[in-house]
Design a protein around this motif. Structure first.
Motif, mmCIF file in Angstrom:
data_model
loop_
_atom_site.group_PDB
_atom_site.id
_atom_site.type_symbol
_atom_site.label_atom_id
_atom_site.label_comp_id
_atom_site.label_asym_id
_atom_site.label_seq_id
_atom_site.Cartn_x
_atom_site.Cartn_y
_atom_site.Cartn_z
ATOM 1 N N GLY A 255 3.004 8.077 1.849
ATOM 2 C CA GLY A 255 2.749 6.641 1.839
ATOM 3 C C GLY A 255 3.628 5.888 2.807
ATOM 4 N N VAL A 256 4.938 6.209 2.819
ATOM 5 C CA VAL A 256 5.834 5.488 3.723
ATOM 6 C C VAL A 256 5.607 5.900 5.171
ATOM 7 C CG1 VAL A 256 7.619 4.969 2.029
ATOM 8 C CG2 VAL A 256 7.668 7.166 3.201
ATOM 9 N N THR A 257 5.166 7.129 5.398
ATOM 10 C CA THR A 257 4.825 7.545 6.763
ATOM 11 C C THR A 257 3.626 6.751 7.264
ATOM 12 O OG1 THR A 257 5.645 9.782 6.326
ATOM 13 C CG2 THR A 257 4.183 9.495 8.218
ATOM 14 N N ALA A 258 2.627 6.594 6.408
ATOM 15 C CA ALA A 258 1.460 5.798 6.782
ATOM 16 C C ALA A 258 1.842 4.337 7.001
ATOM 17 C CB ALA A 258 0.387 5.910 5.703
ATOM 18 N N MET A 259 2.792 3.849 6.212
ATOM 19 C CA MET A 259 3.261 2.479 6.369
ATOM 20 C C MET A 259 3.864 2.271 7.749
ATOM 21 S SD MET A 259 6.423 0.546 4.455
ATOM 22 C CE MET A 259 7.585 1.437 5.512
ATOM 23 N N HIS A 260 4.709 3.218 8.153
ATOM 24 C CA HIS A 260 5.342 3.107 9.464
ATOM 25 C C HIS A 260 4.299 3.064 10.573
ATOM 26 C CE1 HIS A 260 6.969 4.932 13.194
ATOM 27 N NE2 HIS A 260 7.968 4.105 12.945
ATOM 28 N N THR A 261 3.295 3.923 10.477
ATOM 29 C CA THR A 261 2.232 3.957 11.486
ATOM 30 C C THR A 261 1.472 2.634 11.525
ATOM 31 O OG1 THR A 261 1.973 6.338 11.193
ATOM 32 C CG2 THR A 261 0.144 5.166 12.233
ATOM 33 N N ALA A 262 1.163 2.101 10.329
ATOM 34 C CA ALA A 262 0.414 0.848 10.258
ATOM 35 C C ALA A 262 1.223 -0.325 10.811
ATOM 36 C CB ALA A 262 -0.002 0.574 8.817
ATOM 37 N N SER B 6 0.830 -1.209 0.000
ATOM 38 C CA SER B 6 0.000 0.000 0.000
ATOM 39 C C SER B 6 0.861 1.253 0.000
ATOM 40 C CB SER B 6 -0.934 -0.003 1.215
ATOM 41 O OG SER B 6 -1.860 -1.073 1.136
ATOM 42 N N ALA B 7 1.967 1.213 0.752
ATOM 43 C CA ALA B 7 2.871 2.364 0.804
ATOM 44 C C ALA B 7 3.500 2.625 -0.559
ATOM 45 C CB ALA B 7 3.953 2.137 1.851
ATOM 46 N N VAL B 8 3.952 1.568 -1.221
ATOM 47 C CA VAL B 8 4.573 1.716 -2.537
ATOM 48 C C VAL B 8 3.564 2.279 -3.533
ATOM 49 C CG1 VAL B 8 5.657 0.503 -4.456
ATOM 50 C CG2 VAL B 8 6.221 -0.129 -2.106
ATOM 51 N N GLU B 9 2.366 1.730 -3.520
ATOM 52 C CA GLU B 9 1.345 2.186 -4.465
ATOM 53 C C GLU B 9 0.956 3.637 -4.215
ATOM 54 O OE1 GLU B 9 -0.611 -2.261 -5.173
ATOM 55 O OE2 GLU B 9 -1.689 -0.776 -3.953
ATOM 56 N N ALA B 10 0.982 4.063 -2.947
ATOM 57 C CA ALA B 10 0.701 5.469 -2.639
ATOM 58 C C ALA B 10 1.828 6.367 -3.138
ATOM 59 C CB ALA B 10 0.514 5.648 -1.137
#
Length: 340
Positions: A195-202, A179-183
């Motif tokens: 996207g990578v910030t959201a990835m870290h949170t998730a 999901s992070a990559v696609e964002a």
């Protein structure tokens, strides 16, 4: 555990066309993870992990390919007897990766492809007799590290440790990364890094919240933001050459242009805090251009005394004319990050 998900390697053999290499790369504990995108360029369909820290020994596993089939991920691996470049060639050929994105691989594809790989789970080939021992160990990472140091066919990389050590769902973790990559690859200007910030949170919200300690950094880019030049004007290279088919002459020119690239870097600290920054880098590229100049019939051929004009008939250029600064793994030449 993903052993139950094992299927025939033949399931990965049917190639599709028009896939591409992502501009987003993950660096973690001596491994670089490079996603590939489907024909649309917006969906991740696999992630190729390559060991890059130079500590390999014996028959260590150095290449692992995580391939998405529907909502399930399966991993295939190669030991050191098959070069990483040949593995890159195998993945490139299997997916039909477009030539225009192959320079984003951390390693250039070899001329000959590797074998189709062996199913891989929890750090070992799925047929390895040691697998059940690792899976039942109270400290599977330590056991894998011991095997690796002895030159055994093993690899301790993040997606596998998620399953066997952190006891998280590997599918869930890979889906969050996807999901992070696609964002990132579809991010509008000014929204890079979200996207990578959201990835870290998730990832931090999962039961294995210590997972964030294992990431070094995520690099999104490089993306060309513009070019200037020619730096010293156009240089005549050769001609005129007769173009009898079109009653024209062709002349060749070269010029040097400077293009600026941008990339976003997210670094995860030991305490799970993050730092995000944008780096830029300027790269000079030699641009070769042939121009066709049409003559008035019936005077076809090269008129006596004809001299090529001082520059091409199309002196414009775009980012696609530039040589991109590799897949974004090197730190050389990029502006400093406040995270450093």
């Amino acid at each position: 555990c993903i052993v139950a998900a094992i299927a025939s390697v033949a399931a990965i053999a049917s190639p599709t066309r028009g896939d591409s290499v992502s501009t987003v790369h993950f660096l973690s504990e001596g491994w670089v993870y490079t996603p590939t995108l489907s024909t649309s360029g917006t969906q991740v369909n696999s992630i190729l992990a390559l060991k890059i820290d130079g500590t390999q020994s014996g028959s260590n596993i150095e290449s692992v390919w995580f391939k998405k089939t529907g909502s399930t991920w399966r991993a295939y691996a190669w030991e050191s007897t098959e070069s990483q470049a040949s593995v890159v060639k195998f993945v490139t050929d299997t997916l039909g990766v477009s030539a225009g994105t192959q320079d984003r691989w951390p390693i250039a594809p070899a001329s000959t492809a590797a074998s189709s790989g062996t199913l891989f789970t929890d750090g070992l080939f799925h047929t390895d007799a040691v697998l059940t021992t690792v899976q039942s160990s109270s400290n599977p990472r330590a056991l894998l590290d011991t095997l690796i140091s002895a030159g055994y066919r093993a690899a301790a990389l993040l997606p596998e440790l998620v399953d066997v050590e952190h006891e998280c769902s590997q599918n869930e973790v890979l889906s969050i990364i996807t999901s992070a990559v696609e964002a990132e690859v579809t991010a509008a200007p000014g929204h890079e890094g979200e996207g990578v910030t959201a990835m870290h949170t998730a990832l931090s919200s999962l039961a294995c919240a210590t997972l964030c300690w294992d990431w070094d950094s995520v690099i999104a880019g490089p993306i060309c933001t513009g070019c200037t030049g020619p730096v010293a004007g156009w240089t005549f290279v050769g001609g005129p050459f007769e173009n009898a088919l079109h009653c024209a002459v062709t002349c060749s020119y070269s010029a040097t242009i400077t293009c600026t690239y941008s990339r976003t870097v997210l670094t995860t600290n030991w305490d799970c805090s993050t730092c995000i920054c944008t780096q830029t880098k300027s790269v000079q590229s030699d641009l070769q251009r042939a121009s066709t100049f049409y003559l008035t019939p019936p005077n076809c051929g090269i008129p006596p005394g004809y001299a090529c004009p001082g520059g091409p008939n199309n002196s414009g250029f775009v980012c696609g004319d530039a040589d991109a600064p590799g897949p974004g793994l090197s730190w050389v030449g990029w502006t400093a990050c406040p995270c450093d």
